[in-house]
Design an enzyme around this catalytic site. Structure first.
Site, PDB file in Angstrom:
ATOM      1  N   LYS A 138      -0.783 -18.373   2.035  1.00 11.98           N
ATOM      2  CA  LYS A 138      -1.442 -17.433   2.941  1.00 11.98           C
ATOM      3  C   LYS A 138      -2.141 -16.337   2.138  1.00 11.98           C
ATOM      4  O   LYS A 138      -1.496 -15.476   1.561  1.00 11.98           O
ATOM      5  CB  LYS A 138      -0.449 -16.776   3.913  1.00 11.98           C
ATOM      6  CG  LYS A 138      -1.198 -16.098   5.046  1.00 11.98           C
ATOM      7  CD  LYS A 138      -0.474 -14.946   5.691  1.00 11.98           C
ATOM      8  CE  LYS A 138      -0.537 -13.654   4.954  1.00 11.98           C
ATOM      9  NZ  LYS A 138      -1.870 -13.004   4.883  1.00 11.98           N
TER      10      LYS A 138
ATOM     11  N   GLU B 288       6.634 -10.278  -6.755  1.00 13.87           N
ATOM     12  CA  GLU B 288       5.911  -9.461  -7.747  1.00 13.87           C
ATOM     13  C   GLU B 288       5.374  -8.276  -6.963  1.00 13.87           C
ATOM     14  O   GLU B 288       4.476  -8.431  -6.130  1.00 13.87           O
ATOM     15  CB  GLU B 288       4.806 -10.326  -8.370  1.00 13.87           C
ATOM     16  CG  GLU B 288       4.393  -9.857  -9.736  1.00 13.87           C
ATOM     17  CD  GLU B 288       3.199  -8.959  -9.667  1.00 13.87           C
ATOM     18  OE1 GLU B 288       3.413  -7.736  -9.517  1.00 13.87           O
ATOM     19  OE2 GLU B 288       2.077  -9.466  -9.749  1.00 13.87           O
TER      20      GLU B 288
ATOM     21  N   CYS C 118      -1.214  -3.721  -9.717  1.00 13.67           N
ATOM     22  CA  CYS C 118       0.187  -3.309  -9.601  1.00 13.67           C
ATOM     23  C   CYS C 118       0.686  -2.762 -10.930  1.00 13.67           C
ATOM     24  O   CYS C 118       1.649  -2.014 -10.967  1.00 13.67           O
ATOM     25  CB  CYS C 118       1.042  -4.452  -9.104  1.00 13.67           C
ATOM     26  SG  CYS C 118       0.601  -5.996  -9.860  1.00 13.67           S
TER      27      CYS C 118
ATOM     28  N   GLU D  43       3.226   4.743  -5.698  1.00 14.75           N
ATOM     29  CA  GLU D  43       2.087   3.924  -6.109  1.00 14.75           C
ATOM     30  C   GLU D  43       0.876   4.259  -5.235  1.00 14.75           C
ATOM     31  O   GLU D  43       0.940   4.156  -4.013  1.00 14.75           O
ATOM     32  CB  GLU D  43       2.447   2.444  -5.958  1.00 14.75           C
ATOM     33  CG  GLU D  43       1.341   1.528  -6.435  1.00 14.75           C
ATOM     34  CD  GLU D  43       1.740   0.060  -6.379  1.00 14.75           C
ATOM     35  OE1 GLU D  43       2.327  -0.364  -5.370  1.00 14.75           O
ATOM     36  OE2 GLU D  43       1.439  -0.655  -7.351  1.00 14.75           O
TER      37      GLU D  43
HETATM   38  P1  ADP Z   1      -1.073  -4.016   0.819  1.00 18.80           P
HETATM   39  O1  ADP Z   1      -0.248  -2.952   1.472  1.00 18.80           O
HETATM   40  O2  ADP Z   1      -1.503  -3.675  -0.539  1.00 18.80           O
HETATM   41  O3  ADP Z   1      -2.156  -4.598   1.683  1.00 18.80           O
HETATM   42  P2  ADP Z   1       0.881  -5.939   1.489  1.00 18.80           P
HETATM   43  O4  ADP Z   1       2.181  -6.023   0.779  1.00 18.80           O
HETATM   44  O5  ADP Z   1       0.844  -5.357   2.862  1.00 18.80           O
HETATM   45  O6  ADP Z   1      -0.079  -5.203   0.523  1.00 18.80           O
HETATM   46  O7  ADP Z   1       0.189  -7.364   1.581  1.00 18.80           O
HETATM   47  C1  ADP Z   1       0.325  -8.396   0.645  1.00 18.80           C
HETATM   48  C2  ADP Z   1       0.394  -9.712   1.391  1.00 18.80           C
HETATM   49  O8  ADP Z   1       1.527  -9.704   2.235  1.00 18.80           O
HETATM   50  C3  ADP Z   1      -0.796 -10.006   2.311  1.00 18.80           C
HETATM   51  O9  ADP Z   1      -1.080 -11.393   2.264  1.00 18.80           O
HETATM   52  C4  ADP Z   1      -0.266  -9.608   3.669  1.00 18.80           C
HETATM   53  O10 ADP Z   1      -0.895 -10.288   4.735  1.00 18.80           O
HETATM   54  C5  ADP Z   1       1.177 -10.050   3.557  1.00 18.80           C
HETATM   55  N1  ADP Z   1       2.104  -9.380   4.478  1.00 18.80           N
HETATM   56  C6  ADP Z   1       2.020  -8.125   5.006  1.00 18.80           C
HETATM   57  N2  ADP Z   1       3.059  -7.885   5.826  1.00 18.80           N
HETATM   58  C7  ADP Z   1       3.833  -9.000   5.834  1.00 18.80           C
HETATM   59  C8  ADP Z   1       5.048  -9.375   6.485  1.00 18.80           C
HETATM   60  N3  ADP Z   1       5.688  -8.549   7.304  1.00 18.80           N
HETATM   61  N4  ADP Z   1       5.540 -10.613   6.238  1.00 18.80           N
HETATM   62  C9  ADP Z   1       4.924 -11.458   5.405  1.00 18.80           C
HETATM   63  N5  ADP Z   1       3.771 -11.173   4.776  1.00 18.80           N
HETATM   64  C10 ADP Z   1       3.228  -9.959   4.978  1.00 18.80           C
END
Ligand code: ADP
Length: 502
Positions: free
Chosen positions: A198, A273, A307, A404
């Protein structure tokens, strides 16, 4: 749509973003079960770039089913390791042959300069695939001499097999969309796993184009499935799915913790990560001609959206003013602009949300007493640009030093005693990366040993290689990606013990 890059500039890219992009499930390009699409934006303008199928629980269900079938019954598991390796190598060749096209897609979707996408993101991704292609034929178990004290006189042949962990869910971020897809897919394919990937909702396009190359390379159907969609829906469904054997996630520490909870249902394997707040330590005996530009690029590379960005700059007192002014001077020279403009050195942040987040941190910093000697604000009013920023008058307990920011903002702080710096550098919930600049090799290695970080750079920063493991101490993650370490995340060991009784 379609106006972001004209057919005269790049006909394939214009064509690719013109049509709504579908998802890859079981070797077919399909619309979302719901029929919904979501927009992805060009961060240089804030305009819609393309429409993408919006995957949700039902699409994840179908993708996991396809990956399960491909793992349990497909031709994939019957292929030799050498055949698997050759397919991965072929994918690298295809990717490299489309460098220009991937450069454009990455620049348009993420905002990064086209030249950087072509010189760094695409070649690093191709190199990662080649490195992993080589591993496919080298994943070996051991023969183990066992004694078994309670069966005197018996003889056994014992050995280990390293088997693929199974169906893997992979959730990736938007800062290096193609490269993160490669970091995840490469080892999964080398070890013989099947995948549901995804991509981040902000930047799904390069993974979808990569999916086309995966099919063109000849991977069997269902081995790689790609479901774009939002994190709280598609991502959460993938992380929680009971038929997924492992989830690999790159993103924020906050979401990493949600992944761990979601994975608990079937105790799937988890690798993470996550975030960082990496200390970059400049000693007074450093080569400042290298340390100053190196410290600037430590934070400003990829607009600070790394990161491992060197976001805490610690400088020994006697050279503090010179280094900090030098880094600020570098920052002032950076040309901001659209990633497609060849003059651009730094593009926009990826999204409005990131722009607001970074500006929010700047405000918090100012209200706590920090001062920007350069930058400090949004740049322009179109697109999501932020000025490269150097903050001084910062203290360890400020938000801008502890948390961060994920933007082009560095907090500079002096230190007076080399002994004092280690506890300060290590005083973080994160532990992803760190750097030290000095001409004293003994000091460099002593400090490297004591820094609590998964990567320590000495007299350099942001040096990545497919052979070099990368990952975090503390709340920066679980496990190591790249290098041969990553193979452990995608295999499990089976012990086989045969009784050789006559
Ligand atoms: P950022 O805050 O930098 O956008 P995220 O950690 O929110 O980083 O996003 C990284 C990835 O995790 C993206 O592919 C996002 O769609 C996915 N993501 C965000 N929330 C969830 C969740 N609750 N469960 C699984 N994947 C998630």
């Amino acid at each position: 749509m379609g106006i972001a890059v004209s057919p005269q500039i790049h006909p394939q890219v214009a064509d690719f973003i013109e049509k709504p992009r579908k998802m890859l499930i079981n070797g077919n390009w399909v619309s979302a079960a719901s029929g919904k699409t979501f927009p992805t934006y060009n961060p240089a303008t804030g305009e819609v770039l393309a429409q993408v199928a919006e995957g949700d629980r039902e699409d994840i269900e179908q993708a996991v089913k396809a990956a399960r079938k491909a793992f349990d019954h497909g031709p994939w598991r019957k292929m030799t390791a050498s055949e698997r390796g050759r397919l991965i190598w072929k994918l690298a060749d295809l990717l490299e042959a489309h460098t220009e096209e991937f450069g454009y897609i990455e620049s348009l979707d993420n905002g990064k300069p086209l030249g950087i996408a072509k010189a760094a993101d695409v070649p690093l991704a191709a190199d990662l695939f080649r490195y992993m292609a080589g591993w496919a034929t080298k994943i070996e178990g051991n023969t183990i001499p066992i004694s078994v004290p309670y069966t005197p006189g018996a003889k056994y042949l014992a050995y280990t097999l390293r088997e693929p962990v199974g169906v893997v869910g992979q959730i990736i971020p938007w800062n290096f969309p193609l490269l993160m897809a490669a970091w995840k897919l490469g080892p999964a394919l080398a070890t013989g796993c099947t995948v549901v990937l995804k991509p981040a909702e902000q930047t799904p396009l390069s993974a979808l184009r990569l999916g086309e190359l995966i099919m063109e390379a000849g991977f069997p159907e269902g081995v790689v499935n790609i479901v774009p969609g939002y994190g709280e829906t598609a991502g959460a469904a993938l992380a929680a799915h009971p038929d997924v054997d492992k989830v690999a996630f790159t993103g924020s520490t906050e979401v990493g913790k949600l992944i761990v909870h979601a994975a608990a249902g079937n105790l799937k394997k988890v690798s993470l990560e996550l975030g960082g707040k990496s200390p970059n330590v400049v000693f007074k005996d450093a080569d400042l001609d290298a340390a100053i530009p190196g410290s600037a690029s430590a934070i400003f590379f990829n607009h600070g959206q790394c990161c491992c960005a060197g976001s805490r700059l610690y400088v020994e007192k006697s050279i503090y003013d010179r280094v900090v002014e030098g880094v600020a001077e570098q920052a002032r020279k950076i040309r901001l602009g659209s990633g497609l403009d060849p003059e651009t050195q730094m593009g926009p942040l990826v999204s409005k949300e990131q722009l607001d987040r970074v500006c929010g941190y700047l405000e918090a910093g100012f209200s706590e007493g920090a001062k920007a000697i350069t930058g400090g604000h949004q740049s322009g009013n179109k697109g999501y640009f932020v000025e490269p920023t150097v903050l001084v008058n910062t203290q360890e307990n400020m938000k801008v030093v502890k948390e961060e920011i994920f933007g082009p903002v560095v907090a500079a702080m002096p230190f007076s005693d080399p002994e004092e710096i280690l506890p300060r550098a290590n005083d973080s919930t994160y532990g992803l990366a760190a750097a030290v600049w000095t001409r004293d090799i003994n000091k460099a290695h002593r400090v490297a040993e004591q820094l609590r970080a998964g990567t320590v750079w000495i007299n350099c920063y942001n040096i990545f290689d497919a052979a070099l493991p990368f990952g975090g101490y503390k709340q920066s993650g679980w496990g190591r990606e790249m290098g041969h370490d990553v193979l452990n995340l995608y295999t499990q060991t089976k012990a086989v013990c045969a009784n050789l009784a006559a």
